[in-house]
Design a protein around this motif. Sequence first.
Motif, PDB file in Angstrom:
ATOM      1  N   MET A   1       0.820  -1.204   0.000  1.00 33.05           N
ATOM      2  CA  MET A   1       0.000   0.000   0.000  1.00 33.05           C
ATOM      3  C   MET A   1       0.834   1.225   0.000  1.00 33.05           C
ATOM      4  O   MET A   1       1.943   1.269  -0.422  1.00 33.05           O
ATOM      5  CB  MET A   1      -0.795   0.010   1.285  1.00 33.05           C
ATOM      6  CG  MET A   1      -1.740   1.162   1.316  1.00 33.05           C
ATOM      7  SD  MET A   1      -1.322   2.443   2.246  1.00 33.05           S
ATOM      8  CE  MET A   1      -0.617   3.615   1.497  1.00 33.05           C
ATOM      9  N   ALA A   2       0.309   2.191   0.646  1.00 35.21           N
ATOM     10  CA  ALA A   2       0.988   3.434   0.549  1.00 35.21           C
ATOM     11  C   ALA A   2       0.548   4.353   1.631  1.00 35.21           C
ATOM     12  O   ALA A   2      -0.588   4.371   2.001  1.00 35.21           O
ATOM     13  CB  ALA A   2       0.650   4.040  -0.762  1.00 35.21           C
ATOM     14  N   SER A   3       1.523   5.090   2.105  1.00 39.65           N
ATOM     15  CA  SER A   3       1.193   6.142   3.043  1.00 39.65           C
ATOM     16  C   SER A   3       0.556   7.297   2.301  1.00 39.65           C
ATOM     17  O   SER A   3       0.850   7.542   1.155  1.00 39.65           O
ATOM     18  CB  SER A   3       2.468   6.611   3.711  1.00 39.65           C
ATOM     19  OG  SER A   3       2.310   7.867   4.226  1.00 39.65           O
ATOM     20  N   HIS A   4      -0.284   8.019   2.990  1.00 38.53           N
ATOM     21  CA  HIS A   4      -0.885   9.213   2.391  1.00 38.53           C
ATOM     22  C   HIS A   4      -0.513  10.419   3.226  1.00 38.53           C
ATOM     23  O   HIS A   4      -1.354  11.157   3.693  1.00 38.53           O
ATOM     24  CB  HIS A   4      -2.390   9.053   2.298  1.00 38.53           C
ATOM     25  CG  HIS A   4      -2.755   8.027   1.298  1.00 38.53           C
ATOM     26  ND1 HIS A   4      -2.457   6.709   1.455  1.00 38.53           N
ATOM     27  CD2 HIS A   4      -3.347   8.145   0.085  1.00 38.53           C
ATOM     28  CE1 HIS A   4      -2.889   6.038   0.404  1.00 38.53           C
ATOM     29  NE2 HIS A   4      -3.419   6.888  -0.442  1.00 38.53           N
ATOM     30  N   THR A   5       0.800  10.608   3.436  1.00 41.21           N
ATOM     31  CA  THR A   5       1.244  11.694   4.288  1.00 41.21           C
ATOM     32  C   THR A   5       2.046  12.739   3.547  1.00 41.21           C
ATOM     33  O   THR A   5       2.667  13.582   4.178  1.00 41.21           O
ATOM     34  CB  THR A   5       2.094  11.136   5.441  1.00 41.21           C
ATOM     35  OG1 THR A   5       3.106  10.313   4.906  1.00 41.21           O
ATOM     36  CG2 THR A   5       1.222  10.339   6.385  1.00 41.21           C
ATOM     37  N   ARG A   6       2.063  12.679   2.252  1.00 40.62           N
ATOM     38  CA  ARG A   6       2.703  13.760   1.505  1.00 40.62           C
ATOM     39  C   ARG A   6       1.637  14.692   1.033  1.00 40.62           C
ATOM     40  O   ARG A   6       0.590  14.254   0.694  1.00 40.62           O
ATOM     41  CB  ARG A   6       3.434  13.209   0.299  1.00 40.62           C
ATOM     42  CG  ARG A   6       3.985  14.335  -0.551  1.00 40.62           C
ATOM     43  CD  ARG A   6       5.081  13.850  -1.459  1.00 40.62           C
ATOM     44  NE  ARG A   6       5.701  14.951  -2.105  1.00 40.62           N
ATOM     45  CZ  ARG A   6       6.536  15.795  -1.540  1.00 40.62           C
ATOM     46  NH1 ARG A   6       6.868  15.635  -0.284  1.00 40.62           N
ATOM     47  NH2 ARG A   6       7.052  16.792  -2.212  1.00 40.62           N
ATOM     48  N   ALA A   7       1.984  16.304   0.957  1.00 40.69           N
ATOM     49  CA  ALA A   7       0.818  17.038   0.430  1.00 40.69           C
ATOM     50  C   ALA A   7       0.534  16.392  -0.786  1.00 40.69           C
ATOM     51  O   ALA A   7      -0.237  15.921  -1.104  1.00 40.69           O
ATOM     52  CB  ALA A   7       0.918  18.493   0.130  1.00 40.69           C
ATOM     53  N   ARG A   8       2.307  16.392   0.407  1.00 38.24           N
ATOM     54  CA  ARG A   8       1.796  15.223   0.317  1.00 38.24           C
ATOM     55  C   ARG A   8       1.860  15.153   1.574  1.00 38.24           C
ATOM     56  O   ARG A   8       1.137  16.284   1.671  1.00 38.24           O
ATOM     57  CB  ARG A   8       2.390  14.595  -0.826  1.00 38.24           C
ATOM     58  CG  ARG A   8       2.773  13.289  -0.488  1.00 38.24           C
ATOM     59  CD  ARG A   8       3.496  12.723  -1.229  1.00 38.24           C
ATOM     60  NE  ARG A   8       4.437  12.100  -1.745  1.00 38.24           N
ATOM     61  CZ  ARG A   8       4.588  11.143  -2.250  1.00 38.24           C
ATOM     62  NH1 ARG A   8       3.767  10.624  -2.212  1.00 38.24           N
ATOM     63  NH2 ARG A   8       5.513  10.627  -2.728  1.00 38.24           N
ATOM     64  N   GLY A 295      -4.919   5.921   9.033  1.00 37.51           N
ATOM     65  CA  GLY A 295      -5.506   6.013   7.717  1.00 37.51           C
ATOM     66  C   GLY A 295      -4.839   5.280   6.590  1.00 37.51           C
ATOM     67  O   GLY A 295      -5.197   5.488   5.431  1.00 37.51           O
ATOM     68  N   PHE A 296      -3.859   4.414   6.860  1.00 35.57           N
ATOM     69  CA  PHE A 296      -3.246   3.660   5.776  1.00 35.57           C
ATOM     70  C   PHE A 296      -2.533   2.445   6.346  1.00 35.57           C
ATOM     71  O   PHE A 296      -2.434   2.268   7.555  1.00 35.57           O
ATOM     72  CB  PHE A 296      -2.261   4.520   4.978  1.00 35.57           C
ATOM     73  CG  PHE A 296      -1.064   5.011   5.749  1.00 35.57           C
ATOM     74  CD1 PHE A 296       0.091   4.263   5.824  1.00 35.57           C
ATOM     75  CD2 PHE A 296      -1.086   6.251   6.389  1.00 35.57           C
ATOM     76  CE1 PHE A 296       1.209   4.717   6.527  1.00 35.57           C
ATOM     77  CE2 PHE A 296       0.014   6.724   7.082  1.00 35.57           C
ATOM     78  CZ  PHE A 296       1.159   5.952   7.156  1.00 35.57           C
ATOM     79  N   ALA A 297      -2.094   1.588   5.467  1.00 35.89           N
ATOM     80  CA  ALA A 297      -1.148   0.533   5.821  1.00 35.89           C
ATOM     81  C   ALA A 297       0.091   0.742   4.963  1.00 35.89           C
ATOM     82  O   ALA A 297       0.029   1.374   3.910  1.00 35.89           O
ATOM     83  CB  ALA A 297      -1.742  -0.848   5.564  1.00 35.89           C
ATOM     84  N   LEU A 298       1.208   0.212   5.409  1.00 36.58           N
ATOM     85  CA  LEU A 298       2.434   0.323   4.624  1.00 36.58           C
ATOM     86  C   LEU A 298       3.148  -1.019   4.634  1.00 36.58           C
ATOM     87  O   LEU A 298       3.235  -1.685   5.668  1.00 36.58           O
ATOM     88  CB  LEU A 298       3.355   1.415   5.169  1.00 36.58           C
ATOM     89  CG  LEU A 298       4.612   1.664   4.326  1.00 36.58           C
ATOM     90  CD1 LEU A 298       4.246   2.122   2.920  1.00 36.58           C
ATOM     91  CD2 LEU A 298       5.514   2.695   4.978  1.00 36.58           C
ATOM     92  N   GLU A 299       3.694  -1.355   3.465  1.00 34.92           N
ATOM     93  CA  GLU A 299       4.308  -2.657   3.240  1.00 34.92           C
ATOM     94  C   GLU A 299       5.728  -2.736   3.779  1.00 34.92           C
ATOM     95  O   GLU A 299       6.632  -3.269   3.107  1.00 34.92           O
ATOM     96  CB  GLU A 299       4.309  -2.972   1.743  1.00 34.92           C
ATOM     97  CG  GLU A 299       5.084  -1.992   0.880  1.00 34.92           C
ATOM     98  CD  GLU A 299       4.257  -0.829   0.352  1.00 34.92           C
ATOM     99  OE1 GLU A 299       4.718  -0.185  -0.598  1.00 34.92           O
ATOM    100  OE2 GLU A 299       3.171  -0.566   0.888  1.00 34.92           O
ATOM    101  N   VAL A 305       2.810  -2.556   8.476  1.00 35.08           N
ATOM    102  CA  VAL A 305       2.163  -1.848   9.584  1.00 35.08           C
ATOM    103  C   VAL A 305       0.787  -1.392   9.101  1.00 35.08           C
ATOM    104  O   VAL A 305       0.661  -0.811   8.021  1.00 35.08           O
ATOM    105  CB  VAL A 305       3.004  -0.653  10.049  1.00 35.08           C
ATOM    106  CG1 VAL A 305       2.314   0.080  11.193  1.00 35.08           C
ATOM    107  CG2 VAL A 305       4.396  -1.127  10.486  1.00 35.08           C
ATOM    108  N   TYR A 306      -0.237  -1.649   9.933  1.00 31.83           N
ATOM    109  CA  TYR A 306      -1.633  -1.429   9.529  1.00 31.83           C
ATOM    110  C   TYR A 306      -2.344  -0.488  10.500  1.00 31.83           C
ATOM    111  O   TYR A 306      -2.236  -0.635  11.721  1.00 31.83           O
ATOM    112  CB  TYR A 306      -2.409  -2.749   9.554  1.00 31.83           C
ATOM    113  CG  TYR A 306      -1.827  -3.868   8.742  1.00 31.83           C
ATOM    114  CD1 TYR A 306      -2.311  -4.151   7.469  1.00 31.83           C
ATOM    115  CD2 TYR A 306      -0.799  -4.681   9.262  1.00 31.83           C
ATOM    116  CE1 TYR A 306      -1.800  -5.207   6.720  1.00 31.83           C
ATOM    117  CE2 TYR A 306      -0.289  -5.733   8.520  1.00 31.83           C
ATOM    118  CZ  TYR A 306      -0.788  -5.999   7.252  1.00 31.83           C
ATOM    119  OH  TYR A 306      -0.276  -7.044   6.520  1.00 31.83           O
TER     120      TYR A 306
END
Length: 508
Positions: A1-8, A295-299, A305-306
């Motif tokens: 997945m992907a983090s969504h923390t960049r304007a990100r 708000g996300f999971a990361l591979e 991490v979920y």
Amino acid sequence: MASHTRARRTAVAVGLALLLPVGVAQAVPAGGGTEGARGIGDPYYPNYGNGGYDVDHYGIHVSYVPKTDRLAGRTKIRAHTTQELSRFNLDFVLPVKSVEVNHRKATFTQGKHELVVTPKTALPADKVMIVEVKYAGVPGKIRSEGIKPWIRTLDGVAAVGEPEIAAWWYPSNDHPRDKATYDVHVTVAKSLEVLGNGRLVSDKVRHGKRSWHWRELSPMAPYLAFFVVGQFDITRSKSDGLPVITAVAANGGSEGRYAARDLARTPKVIRFESRQFGAYPFYSMGGVAPAADFGFALENQTRPVYTRGFWSQGPNIYVVVHELAHQWYGDSVSVENWRDIWLNEGFASFAEWLWSEKHGDGTAKQLFRQYWNYYSGADDFWKVKIGDPGAHNEFNGAVYDRGAMTLQALRTRIGDDDFMTVLRDWAADRKYGNGSVPEFIELAETVSGEDLASFFDAWLYTAHRPAVTEENGFPPGFDPRSSARVAVPASWATIQHTHAVLNRLERK
């Protein structure tokens, strides 16, 4: 997945640290002179990564206090120069106390995201260099170039993010092209647990503090390195001889219970995906669900991490399938540049379709039809060119859903046997390395013996719905006007919930 923390590698033996596996890309040299380039050459993010050297191993020692959010650290980087270097950059945002290069003090300056290091004397090309950086600060207070990825939890922290997180806790050459091995030591109060990548080497108590040592000896991109601090219920076991460590935040309520049950199925999911994609590429596995809904999971390599929100509606094995598929597509084989993100997210999303198909929740063909109908009038969705989505748009929902549709269409176009060969060869041939979308297209054409240029142009690079033709991978008799009375796959609601969580946060 992907983090969504960049304007990100330090490897067990020093010699191991000097070895780079075949296929690991090297840092791009500087544009001229003896100063290392401040960017590795990514077209979306020109200042990400650095030039003039390539990292072999990170030895990271940090201490962290949740109450104050203060982190103090010492990172030793073993690298080799790829050119003569009178000056070079590291990606880092915390205040630096000192820098040494080859055991001699070096001068340095800091910008918003760059640590610029000038050694006492210029470093010759093709030589090992040892860089040691000492630093301390409060990561949660630092915003750099609009980015603030640090995640504080109810009882600790989660140093997790994509594409940015490394710079908030250790200095690095922060781009997936420069992979390295890791030893990570994190010291916290003795009542707290620390999770990280790879195998747990030790956790020792001294003077009221506990130091956790995690080691990952397979090459890893900097953003995939992580640590999570908190109070966890930790489960340890073995699967096919490999250690399995899963951790769920204590007192997690129903979400925590569902998470624990699904994470316990990690070995089963790995075995399933190994049958699809080839041998599991790493030497440990697991997963972590901290005390936070971020708000996300990361591979994260070996141990995703979920966020707990994935389990807000009950069991959710599909997010586990998604993140573990990234161990092949994203972690072992990483993007060449960030515009190649479809190779990560489309593939992991399609893995969910394969799981659904093999477990009686709905075939990939049914899911393809369901997504086609669901996005029938969504012009904004089809406007995203997922083969090149644009800077700061890498984690748009279309990259996931149109991405999975692309793979099912390719499967229909070239047939199951060739399609699965493409997926397996991609994972095997580029193990521990990198790959780009054009290289994947070339592989698909080589395996299938077909000219697929117009197919991939329609699915990856066209800002509208692909034409419904067999050349574009639609099955014979597919009626684009038929959107009603089609059986809804049992997996649909869970997959939709999973992707809604993955995509609900806008990058800041």
